[in-house]
Design an enzyme around this catalytic site. Structure first.
Site, PDB file in Angstrom:
ATOM      1  N   LYS A  35      49.625   2.935  12.892  1.00 55.97           N
ATOM      2  CA  LYS A  35      50.833   3.076  12.076  1.00 55.97           C
ATOM      3  C   LYS A  35      51.885   2.056  12.506  1.00 55.97           C
ATOM      4  O   LYS A  35      52.491   1.372  11.663  1.00 55.97           O
ATOM      5  CB  LYS A  35      51.381   4.499  12.239  1.00 55.97           C
ATOM      6  N   ARG A 105      57.557   9.475  15.015  1.00 60.54           N
ATOM      7  CA  ARG A 105      56.221   9.554  14.413  1.00 60.54           C
ATOM      8  C   ARG A 105      55.138   9.157  15.401  1.00 60.54           C
ATOM      9  O   ARG A 105      55.265   8.148  16.082  1.00 60.54           O
ATOM     10  CB  ARG A 105      56.142   8.613  13.199  1.00 60.54           C
ATOM     11  N   GLY A 114      46.683  14.177  10.151  1.00 61.41           N
ATOM     12  CA  GLY A 114      47.060  15.573  10.302  1.00 61.41           C
ATOM     13  C   GLY A 114      46.867  16.137  11.699  1.00 61.41           C
ATOM     14  O   GLY A 114      47.132  17.307  11.941  1.00 61.41           O
ATOM     15  N   MET A 116      48.227  14.933  14.698  1.00 60.42           N
ATOM     16  CA  MET A 116      49.379  14.880  15.585  1.00 60.42           C
ATOM     17  C   MET A 116      50.662  15.046  14.783  1.00 60.42           C
ATOM     18  O   MET A 116      50.623  15.269  13.600  1.00 60.42           O
ATOM     19  CB  MET A 116      49.349  13.595  16.376  1.00 60.42           C
ATOM     20  N   ARG A 355      47.721   1.471   5.501  1.00 59.75           N
ATOM     21  CA  ARG A 355      46.489   1.412   6.296  1.00 59.75           C
ATOM     22  C   ARG A 355      45.313   1.234   5.351  1.00 59.75           C
ATOM     23  O   ARG A 355      45.408   1.551   4.167  1.00 59.75           O
ATOM     24  CB  ARG A 355      46.324   2.662   7.157  1.00 59.75           C
ATOM     25  N   HIS A 477      12.875  20.516  10.335  1.00 58.34           N
ATOM     26  CA  HIS A 477      11.874  20.289   9.298  1.00 58.34           C
ATOM     27  C   HIS A 477      12.519  20.213   7.916  1.00 58.34           C
ATOM     28  O   HIS A 477      12.251  19.313   7.136  1.00 58.34           O
ATOM     29  CB  HIS A 477      10.821  21.399   9.340  1.00 58.34           C
ATOM     30  N   SER A 801       2.264  -0.345  14.148  1.00 59.74           N
ATOM     31  CA  SER A 801       3.366   0.338  13.478  1.00 59.74           C
ATOM     32  C   SER A 801       3.912   1.349  14.471  1.00 59.74           C
ATOM     33  O   SER A 801       3.188   2.238  14.919  1.00 59.74           O
ATOM     34  CB  SER A 801       2.865   1.036  12.216  1.00 59.74           C
ATOM     35  N   CYS A 868       7.436   3.136  11.446  1.00 56.82           N
ATOM     36  CA  CYS A 868       7.284   4.102  10.365  1.00 56.82           C
ATOM     37  C   CYS A 868       7.878   5.461  10.724  1.00 56.82           C
ATOM     38  O   CYS A 868       7.713   6.423  10.001  1.00 56.82           O
ATOM     39  CB  CYS A 868       5.826   4.248   9.961  1.00 56.82           C
ATOM     40  N   TYR A 888       9.074  -5.311   9.562  1.00 53.63           N
ATOM     41  CA  TYR A 888       9.601  -4.400   8.545  1.00 53.63           C
ATOM     42  C   TYR A 888       9.950  -3.042   9.144  1.00 53.63           C
ATOM     43  O   TYR A 888       9.520  -2.711  10.249  1.00 53.63           O
ATOM     44  CB  TYR A 888       8.584  -4.199   7.407  1.00 53.63           C
TER      45      TYR A 888
HETATM   46  P1  ADP Z   1      51.329  11.322   9.228  1.00 56.87           P
HETATM   47  O1  ADP Z   1      50.671  10.370  10.147  1.00 56.87           O
HETATM   48  O2  ADP Z   1      50.926  12.743   9.419  1.00 56.87           O
HETATM   49  O3  ADP Z   1      51.281  10.854   7.808  1.00 56.87           O
HETATM   50  P2  ADP Z   1      53.975  10.234   9.347  1.00 56.87           P
HETATM   51  O4  ADP Z   1      54.547   9.805  10.632  1.00 56.87           O
HETATM   52  O5  ADP Z   1      53.454   9.146   8.488  1.00 56.87           O
HETATM   53  O6  ADP Z   1      52.886  11.323   9.635  1.00 56.87           O
HETATM   54  O7  ADP Z   1      55.137  11.022   8.610  1.00 56.87           O
HETATM   55  C1  ADP Z   1      55.017  12.154   7.825  1.00 56.87           C
HETATM   56  C2  ADP Z   1      55.788  11.976   6.526  1.00 56.87           C
HETATM   57  O8  ADP Z   1      57.134  11.665   6.768  1.00 56.87           O
HETATM   58  C3  ADP Z   1      55.242  10.853   5.681  1.00 56.87           C
HETATM   59  O9  ADP Z   1      55.240  11.258   4.349  1.00 56.87           O
HETATM   60  C4  ADP Z   1      56.215   9.737   5.900  1.00 56.87           C
HETATM   61  O10 ADP Z   1      56.253   8.883   4.825  1.00 56.87           O
HETATM   62  C5  ADP Z   1      57.520  10.476   6.110  1.00 56.87           C
HETATM   63  N1  ADP Z   1      58.423   9.707   6.962  1.00 56.87           N
HETATM   64  C6  ADP Z   1      58.161   9.279   8.196  1.00 56.87           C
HETATM   65  N2  ADP Z   1      59.178   8.547   8.680  1.00 56.87           N
HETATM   66  C7  ADP Z   1      60.103   8.482   7.718  1.00 56.87           C
HETATM   67  C8  ADP Z   1      61.370   7.853   7.612  1.00 56.87           C
HETATM   68  N3  ADP Z   1      61.849   7.106   8.579  1.00 56.87           N
HETATM   69  N4  ADP Z   1      62.059   8.019   6.475  1.00 56.87           N
HETATM   70  C9  ADP Z   1      61.551   8.771   5.469  1.00 56.87           C
HETATM   71  N5  ADP Z   1      60.373   9.394   5.514  1.00 56.87           N
HETATM   72  C10 ADP Z   1      59.636   9.250   6.617  1.00 56.87           C
HETATM   73 MG    MG Z   2      51.721   9.062   7.300  1.00 57.97          MG
END
Ligand code: ADP
Ligand code: MG
Ligand code: MG
Length: 912
Positions: A35, A105, A114, A116, A355, A477, A801, A868, A888
């Site tokens: 990220k 974040r 989801g 962390m 990403r 199996h 084989s 095989c 092969y």
């Molecule tokens: P995850 O990895 O679970 O997606 P994120 O760190 O990307 O967690 O953040 C969760 C949500 O919060 C995402 O929808 C992201 O776009 C939003 N978000 C994160 N940082 C900001 C920010 N600085 N301003 C507005 N929204 C944010």
């Molecule tokens: Mg995110």
């Protein structure tokens, strides 16, 4: 006390981004997390990103190595970072007039969706909230942000969570009560005063639970959140996820501290997620969802129903156009489909994440082919990008997605097993193989539900739409046969309680009787009660059934294009394991270059042949055996003719009888009695024979070429069937190419004896038919001794084989049928890198193979070599086979495409 293990002074611990400049870039994933690296890179290329800084993963490692303490200097750096953000925006962290709010974040090297935690709107307290109100001139917005902040912080940092499954999240419950009291459904309908009440109520609840106040000082809040993000690296979810996906535990996460932008300021604000192409179909159109007047995770959390991205232009036209432009830019920049997060504040677009997007097999193929067409990537890149296993998805019947969702909602999910045979199957529950056959004859679709399956069940499996077992792994199996047949299969669904006698299947309260409808999704392992509509795979409709015009199937066209590219670069041949003409036909449709393994004994189970086989086994002497073999001869010949005919002039490797004979005899006493009656032999005689044939270790017992050595007439009959079939075809002007393969050879002499028989029969048969047939005689290499004396064996063999299933069993000294008790935990604990029956154990089994290759080729330069075992369809094993110079691989018909792509990738990787 000075700390010896300080962070090296030169090492930066935080990296700033903002205002078009960034200290990091896309290459720095290890240090900044995925990220973070994305935020830095986007800033660099001029995409609007709220300013912020990344605390590196090295700080996380330090944190864990030093009992949750931070390296010296970090505090100063963080304060400096905040000041720098503030300067860009003209706000100050903790300022009561114009407060800077931030998000904290998490972000690991590999995205762990989801797993962390993230905290938004950090920096709010009773004083700064007034500043925010005044600045925005919007109390509702300020208290909405405050309420979200307290709720998230309580959850992520303070650990205020539901005590158990029954209790609902305590703050969420307060929120729900408030909405109810106000008679509203959505958060957006609550007023500023309501939201302010909520903040007070939340804080009271927190105090009641923790016995202390909610932290008021923004700096305390920040350090609490940073610690929580680092801690979240080691929460149960994250650990389990890493174990599942093989992500090292010592990587650590980075922390991103970033200025907030607000999608909850009003109706010209929004937040959303989008993919630059459709991640399910791969179609080149913008795909995503948004919500107006919302924040962060609202879109994914399902708080309100999000709107399709196509409608964004109606709300904020300029920002919508800008989003399109930036997504195009990002896709071209990263040269791959991107998964992005954005927020629109007062009509202005901000990008918050990008990403490389995860995608289905369909999308993977389509996107690669399209991007080659658009000249974004080269053909070779296109080939390398697709996980070979993903091609399976293109071949399986599929569930109609909407109907499946409905089934979920109605609570029809019974449980989950292993996704052993991808695809969708729906049918009536039957518990016995012969019932499956019987019901199918009546025109019913059935799913064969078994505790586990055995070779006796093959016909039933074939008749069923899908196979469901309560026990067994990916190489059980059921799973193995399902893959070869292209059959949908869910294996090892342990919540199923199957009562054969009562013919019922139970999961908790749910109970299905024989004949009730059940649906299994072999791509996900889900098992549903009830019927779910399926759609057949387009690729199969074109290639196998011929029922679909290739011009009408985009999916097929993309698939075919990819295969053409793969064929052009690969040097490794791909053959198929097929025992019957219909399997051979499918293999050929997929472009298989021959049959690498035809198991003659599989034919023995069909129809009334088993009767003749049993007569042969029960015979007292050679004369009796020959009499029974004579009955089998025409049937075997017909089968071989069928397969040889379909394969044209391509090689067909036919293995002589391999399994121990007792496998063909009845098992229960009832069956013995019945068979004795049918055959007109005394029950005692039969019972005795069954007992005599029992072995302590059948896998290492009287089987393979040992049978042909004890009873040369069996090899004779099989050779005769092969060569008569070939000669007849030759007479019809065709050009068959049988390769006769002797199994389980461990010495030159064994092969010599068997080969002498085969050569004699070949000569006699060709003479009596007056034709010449092209053929080879060779052996399986499936015992360690065979590898060690491969040079001697090569004197007798025209081809090798590798039977990597038996070679794995004998090399590791473990029986596949008994390994289920410990092998999975071996893999889990890292005692073995992978299940050696799925992917070749390269260090052990692979080393033996290398020896055999070297020794074999030393004695016979043009010795043909292949594999095989089931491994022939495993991409990693295919790459290994390429690397050690095999000619092969041979795999099940439905894995031909996977093996071809893997072979192409192996060729490309070796070039680099
Ligand atoms: P995850 O990895 O679970 O997606 P994120 O760190 O990307 O967690 O953040 C969760 C949500 O919060 C995402 O929808 C992201 O776009 C939003 N978000 C994160 N940082 C900001 C920010 N600085 N301003 C507005 N929204 C944010
Ligand atoms: Mg995110
Ligand atoms: Mg074998």
């Amino acid at each position: 006390m000075p700390n010896k293990k300080k962070m090296p002074n030169k090492k930066k611990s935080i990296f700033f981004f903002g205002n078009g400049k960034a200290e990091g870039n896309a290459q720095m994933r290890e240090l900044l997390g995925g990220k973070g690296a994305g935020l830095h890179e986007m800033t660099r290329i001029g995409v609007p990103v709220p300013p912020g800084f990344t605390i590196s993963t090295e700080v996380c490692s330090y944190f864990y190595a030093h009992r949750r303490r931070y390296p010296t200097g970090l505090e100063t750096n963080v304060a400096a970072g905040l000041a720098r953000i503030g300067k860009i925006l003209g706000r100050r962290f903790g300022d009561t007039d114009n407060p800077l709010l931030v998000s904290v974040r998490s972000g690991a090297r590999e995205s762990m969706p989801g797993m962390m935690d993230t905290v938004l709107n950090l920096g709010l307290n009773d004083r700064t909230v007034s500043g925010l109100t005044r600045r925005a001139n919007n109390a509702r917005f300020a208290f909405d942000s405050y309420r979200r902040f307290v709720q998230m912080y309580a959850d992520v940092v303070l650990g205020i969570k539901a005590k158990d499954k029954i209790e609902s999240d305590p703050l969420e419950a307060i929120f729900e009560r408030k909405k109810k009291a106000r008679g509203v459904r959505f958060d957006t309908e609550l007023s500023a005063a309501d939201l302010e009440d909520l903040v007070v109520a939340y804080k009271d609840e927190i105090k009641a639970r923790l016995g202390k106040e909610f932290p008021d000082d923004p700096m305390d809040q920040l350090w609490g959140a940073i610690g929580a993000v680092f801690d979240s690296w080691n929460n149960d979810r994250a650990i389990a996820y890493r174990e599942l996906y093989g992500i090292p535990h010592n990587w650590g996460t980075a922390v991103n501290v970033q200025a907030m932008v607000f999608g909850n300021l009003g109706d010209n604000c929004a937040t959303g997620v989008a993919f630059t192409r459709d991640p399910a179909s791969g179609e080149k159109h913008f795909y995503g969802e948004f919500l107006t007047n919302a924040q962060g995770e609202d879109v994914v959390a399902g708080i309100r129903t999000p709107r399709p991205i196509g409608e964004l232009g109606q709300v904020v036209p300029t920002a919508a156009r800008e989003l399109q432009r930036i997504c195009g830019l990002l896709e071209r920049h990263y040269r791959d489909m991107q998964d992005i997060e954005f927020t629109i504040e007062d009509g202005k677009l901000w990008m918050l994440q990008t990403r490389t997007g995860k995608r289905t097999g369909f999308a993977a193929v389509r996107i690669a082919v399209d991007m080659v067409g658009e000249r974004i990537i080269s053909k070779n890149e296109g080939l390398i990008r697709i996980e070979p296993d993903q091609l399976n998805q293109l071949l399986r019947p599929i569930f109609d997605q909407q109907t499946k969702e409905k089934a979920h909602k109605q609570g029809n999910l019974l449980g989950k097993g292993l996704p052993a045979g991808p695809g969708a199957a729906t049918g009536r529950v039957v518990f016995y193989a012969d019932d499956a056959v019987e019901w199918k004859k009546r025109g019913e679709r059935v799913v064969l539900c078994r505790i586990e399956t055995s070779p006796d069940d093959i016909r039933g499996m074939d008749a069923a739409q899908g196979v469901l077992t309560a026990r067994g792994g990916m190489t059980s199996h059921a799973a193995l046969v399902a893959r070869q047949m292209g059959k949908v299969c869910v294996a090892g669904c342990e919540v199923l309680q199957i009562d054969y006698a009562a013919r019922i299947l139970k999961v908790d309260q749910a109970e299905l009787k024989e004949g009730d409808w059940i649906s299994i999704d072999g791509s996900t392992g889900e098992v549903f009660k009830g019927e779910i509509q399926t759609l057949p795979s387009e690729v199969l409709q074109v290639l196998v059934a011929g029922s679909l015009d290739p011009k009408k199937s985009r999916i097929y066209q993309h698939f075919a294009k990819l295969m053409k590219w793969a064929d052009a670069v690969r040097t490794l041949g791909v053959r198929t394991n097929a025992d019957q003409p219909d399997q051979a036909a499918i293999a050929k449709a997929f472009g298989s270059e021959g049959i690498g393994l035809c198991r003659t004994e599989h034919m023995f189970f069909q129809g009334d042949r088993i009767q003749a086989v049993r007569e042969m086994i029960l015979a007292d002497d050679e004369t009796g055996r020959r009499r029974a073999l004579a009955k089998l001869l025409p049937m075997q010949k017909q089968d071989f003719k069928g397969i040889l005919d379909i394969m044209g002039s391509l090689p067909v490797t036919i293995r002589t009888l391999d399994p121990p004979l007792h496998e063909f005899l009845p098992k229960s006493d009832d069956e013995v009695v019945e068979l004795a009656q049918v055959m007109g032999v005394p029950v005692e005689v039969l019972r005795n024979k069954v007992n005599v044939l029992q072995e302590f270790n059948p896998m290492l017992g009287h089987r393979g070429c040992r049978l042909g050595i004890s009873y040369p007439e069996i090899t004779e009959m099989q050779a005769q069937a092969i060569f008569e079939a070939a000669c007849e075809l030759r007479r019809e002007g065709k050009n068959p190419f049988p390769e006769v393969m002797i199994p389980l050879v461990s010495s030159r002499q064994e092969l010599h004896e068997q080969r002498t028989i085969v050569e004699r029969i070949a000569k006699e048969t060709q003479k009596s038919y007056g034709v010449k047939v092209r053929y080879l005689v060779g052996t399986m290499i499936e015992l360690p001794r065979a590898c060690m004396v491969a040079d001697e064996i090569a004197e007798e063999a025209e081809f090798f084989s590798f039977g990597t299933n038996d070679l794995t069993q004998t090399c590791l000294g473990l029986s596949r049928d008994d390994a289920g008790k410990f092998l999975p935990s071996y893999v889990l604990q890292g005692l073995l890198p992978a299940d050696p029956f799925v992917s070749i154990d390269q260090d052990g089994v692979g080393a033996l193979m290398r020896i055999a290759v070297t020794k074999g080729r030393k004695r016979r330069k043009r010795l043909e070599m292949g594999i095989c075992g089931e491994h022939g369809g495993d991409p990693k094993s295919v790459e290994f086979c390429h690397d050690i110079g095999l000619d092969y691989v041979s795999c099940s018909p439905y894995r031909v495409a996977v093996a071809k792509l893997a072979a192409a990738q192996a060729a490309l990787r070796k070039k680099h």
